[in-house]
Write a protein that holds these residues in place. Structure first.
Motif, PDB file in Angstrom:
ATOM      1  N   LEU A   7       0.844  -1.191   0.000  1.00  8.83           N
ATOM      2  CA  LEU A   7       0.000   0.000   0.000  1.00  8.83           C
ATOM      3  C   LEU A   7       0.875   1.234   0.000  1.00  8.83           C
ATOM      4  O   LEU A   7       1.827   1.331   0.793  1.00  8.83           O
ATOM      5  CB  LEU A   7      -0.894   0.024   1.242  1.00  8.83           C
ATOM      6  N   LEU A   8       0.585   2.181  -0.878  1.00 12.15           N
ATOM      7  CA  LEU A   8       1.325   3.436  -0.914  1.00 12.15           C
ATOM      8  C   LEU A   8       0.881   4.312   0.249  1.00 12.15           C
ATOM      9  O   LEU A   8      -0.312   4.522   0.470  1.00 12.15           O
ATOM     10  CB  LEU A   8       1.073   4.153  -2.239  1.00 12.15           C
ATOM     11  N   ASN A   9       1.865   4.802   1.018  1.00 15.46           N
ATOM     12  CA  ASN A   9       1.561   5.559   2.227  1.00 15.46           C
ATOM     13  C   ASN A   9       2.628   6.635   2.430  1.00 15.46           C
ATOM     14  O   ASN A   9       3.612   6.706   1.694  1.00 15.46           O
ATOM     15  CB  ASN A   9       1.507   4.608   3.431  1.00 15.46           C
ATOM     16  N   ILE A  10       2.419   7.475   3.407  1.00 13.53           N
ATOM     17  CA  ILE A  10       3.381   8.543   3.709  1.00 13.53           C
ATOM     18  C   ILE A  10       4.503   8.071   4.622  1.00 13.53           C
ATOM     19  O   ILE A  10       5.363   8.857   5.016  1.00 13.53           O
ATOM     20  CB  ILE A  10       2.680   9.763   4.328  1.00 13.53           C
ATOM     21  N   GLY A  11       4.508   6.812   4.957  1.00 10.09           N
ATOM     22  CA  GLY A  11       5.554   6.225   5.775  1.00 10.09           C
ATOM     23  C   GLY A  11       5.335   4.730   5.882  1.00 10.09           C
ATOM     24  O   GLY A  11       4.245   4.227   5.600  1.00 10.09           O
ATOM     25  N   GLU A  12       6.371   4.010   6.290  1.00  7.68           N
ATOM     26  CA  GLU A  12       6.265   2.557   6.400  1.00  7.68           C
ATOM     27  C   GLU A  12       5.762   2.108   7.763  1.00  7.68           C
ATOM     28  O   GLU A  12       5.359   0.953   7.929  1.00  7.68           O
ATOM     29  CB  GLU A  12       7.625   1.906   6.116  1.00  7.68           C
ATOM     30  N   GLU A  13       5.749   3.014   8.753  1.00 10.75           N
ATOM     31  CA  GLU A  13       5.330   2.649  10.095  1.00 10.75           C
ATOM     32  C   GLU A  13       3.820   2.392  10.151  1.00 10.75           C
ATOM     33  O   GLU A  13       3.045   3.012   9.434  1.00 10.75           O
ATOM     34  CB  GLU A  13       5.698   3.756  11.091  1.00 10.75           C
ATOM     35  N   GLU A  14       3.404   1.491  11.027  1.00  9.49           N
ATOM     36  CA  GLU A  14       2.000   1.101  11.124  1.00  9.49           C
ATOM     37  C   GLU A  14       1.091   2.252  11.533  1.00  9.49           C
ATOM     38  O   GLU A  14      -0.101   2.261  11.198  1.00  9.49           O
ATOM     39  CB  GLU A  14       1.838  -0.049  12.120  1.00  9.49           C
ATOM     40  N   ASN A  15       1.627   3.220  12.262  1.00 10.27           N
ATOM     41  CA  ASN A  15       0.794   4.333  12.749  1.00 10.27           C
ATOM     42  C   ASN A  15       0.659   5.457  11.724  1.00 10.27           C
ATOM     43  O   ASN A  15      -0.067   6.425  11.957  1.00 10.27           O
ATOM     44  CB  ASN A  15       1.369   4.890  14.054  1.00 10.27           C
ATOM     45  N   LYS A  16       1.325   5.341  10.587  1.00 11.04           N
ATOM     46  CA  LYS A  16       1.278   6.384   9.557  1.00 11.04           C
ATOM     47  C   LYS A  16       0.061   6.189   8.652  1.00 11.04           C
ATOM     48  O   LYS A  16      -0.427   5.082   8.462  1.00 11.04           O
ATOM     49  CB  LYS A  16       2.552   6.360   8.701  1.00 11.04           C
ATOM     50  N   GLY A  17      -0.411   7.294   8.058  1.00 11.12           N
ATOM     51  CA  GLY A  17      -1.478   7.213   7.074  1.00 11.12           C
ATOM     52  C   GLY A  17      -2.844   7.539   7.635  1.00 11.12           C
ATOM     53  O   GLY A  17      -3.037   7.655   8.847  1.00 11.12           O
ATOM     54  N   ASN A  18      -3.809   7.688   6.718  1.00  8.64           N
ATOM     55  CA  ASN A  18      -5.176   7.994   7.137  1.00  8.64           C
ATOM     56  C   ASN A  18      -5.931   6.704   7.484  1.00  8.64           C
ATOM     57  O   ASN A  18      -5.436   5.590   7.297  1.00  8.64           O
ATOM     58  CB  ASN A  18      -5.910   8.795   6.055  1.00  8.64           C
ATOM     59  N   ASP A  19      -7.151   6.864   7.977  1.00 11.77           N
ATOM     60  CA  ASP A  19      -7.938   5.703   8.410  1.00 11.77           C
ATOM     61  C   ASP A  19      -8.223   4.742   7.256  1.00 11.77           C
ATOM     62  O   ASP A  19      -8.241   3.519   7.454  1.00 11.77           O
ATOM     63  CB  ASP A  19      -9.260   6.179   9.026  1.00 11.77           C
ATOM     64  N   ARG A  20      -8.459   5.290   6.062  1.00  9.51           N
ATOM     65  CA  ARG A  20      -8.776   4.431   4.918  1.00  9.51           C
ATOM     66  C   ARG A  20      -7.616   3.505   4.589  1.00  9.51           C
ATOM     67  O   ARG A  20      -7.815   2.303   4.336  1.00  9.51           O
ATOM     68  CB  ARG A  20      -9.126   5.303   3.713  1.00  9.51           C
ATOM     69  N   VAL A  21      -6.393   4.034   4.611  1.00 13.80           N
ATOM     70  CA  VAL A  21      -5.222   3.211   4.317  1.00 13.80           C
ATOM     71  C   VAL A  21      -5.026   2.160   5.405  1.00 13.80           C
ATOM     72  O   VAL A  21      -4.729   0.987   5.116  1.00 13.80           O
ATOM     73  CB  VAL A  21      -3.968   4.101   4.180  1.00 13.80           C
TER      74      VAL A  21
END
Length: 335
Positions: free
Chosen positions: A178-192
């Motif tokens: 999944l493309l995200n703003i970081g690799e950490e589990e706590n990163k990203g919005n709820d949808r991601v």
């Protein structure tokens, strides 16, 4: 295996001057291929002048053309006799195994979805294309069909992308990220995060989150995102590739010494240009439809459009829609 493809001859920035020579190349590359050349007969003229074997082709006259700036609604209502519509209609009727067009993306998606319909379990089709990378190409979706997607839709994109990568790359379990703003589990919005939970619970080979620069490292086989993000990433990468090649041309022509150096570096520069050339990866798949439709870049040259036809051939031979349908059905049953 004998296969048949409908070519929207009029689509794209260059129309028949590109699509017809590309069709000729495709016929040489694939002996079992036959083509429906769909477009204005007057503009198509005699295809044989483009080294096209007419024993394996037929011209299908279409009096209309979908303009590159036509709204999808206009293309649906007022371009029913367009080359794009006729090409997709041939797939619907079973006369062609796939359609290839360099025309208006929104119009092509609207027409293909209206005519062919989506596979059971798929609400929205997605555009999937190959992105060049250091360790090989990465399949990325969605590249612009859906600007806003739910976590369930992103999950289905992941399934479709995995099936496509498995079929084309001959990998039994391609890695999906999944493309995200970081690799950490706590990163990203709820949808991601919700999509990540669905992927973790599935039997897909889920890698986790990746960032934008990871797309070009080739560390995963499939990268999933919504169409807004995907289209921005695609256009940005193409812009960077063109910028770097222009920088190289500028620097190697600044002086006589550098021009001489360019002659020595010419083989390496040509190889680099070939590896980074977006045209080499031309041919995006409209996944999730009851049929195969391939979207070429509107600005594609002959070699690039021929690549798009090659993608259609690969998807036909690997029965991609059937494999996606089977995988979606199995996952829905398991859920």
């Amino acid at each position: 295996m004998d296969i048949s493809i409908a070519i929207d001859v009029m689509g794209g920035d260059h129309g028949p001057s590109v699509t017809l020579p590309a069709a000729g190349r495709a016929l040489v590359a694939h002996p079992g291929l036959s083509l429906h050349l769909v477009g204005d007969e007057a503009e198509i003229g005699d295809p044989a002048r483009h080294a096209i074997d007419m024993s394996r082709c037929r011209v299908v006259h279409a009096p209309q053309t979908v303009a590159m700036d036509d709204k999808p609604s206009i293309a649906l209502r007022n371009r029913r006799e367009s080359s794009m519509r006729y090409a997709v209609d041939l797939v619907k009727r079973g006369e062609a195994d796939a359609a290839v067009s360099a025309g208006n993306t929104g119009a092509l998606m609207a027409i293909a979805r209206f005519v062919l319909k989506t596979l059971p379990g798929i609400d929205r089709p997605a555009i999937c294309g190959a992105m060049p990378g250091i360790a090989g190409a990465t399949h990325m979706l969605d590249l612009g069909a859906n600007v806003d997607s739910s976590s369930e839709e992103l999950f289905r994109f992941a399934v479709m992308g995995s099936v496509l990568a498995s079929a084309i790359e001959n990998k039994p379990a391609p890695t999906v990220a999944l493309l995200n703003i970081g690799e950490e589990e706590n990163k990203g919005n709820d949808r991601v995060k919700q999509t990540a939970a669905l992927l973790e619970a599935s039997d897909l080979n889920y890698y986790g989150f990746v960032e934008g620069d990871d797309i070009f490292k080739g560390k995963v086989d499939v990268v999933v995102c919504d169409g807004f993000v995907g289209n921005v990433a695609l256009k940005s990468s193409e812009g960077v590739a063109r910028m770097l090649m222009q920088f190289a041309r500028d620097e190697f022509t600044r002086s006589l010494f550098r021009k001489l150096s360019a002659l020595l570096a010419k083989p390496a520069l040509a190889a680099m240009r070939n590896r980074a050339d977006p045209g080499r990866y031309n041919g995006a798949s409209l996944l999730g439809l009851k049929g195969i439709v391939i979207k070429s870049h509107g600005s594609a040259d002959t070699a690039s459009f021929a690549n798009a036809i090659d993608v259609a051939v690969m998807e036909i031979r690997n029965k991609v829609p059937e494999r996606i349908s089977n995988q979606i059905e199995r996952m829905l049953v398991d859920a």
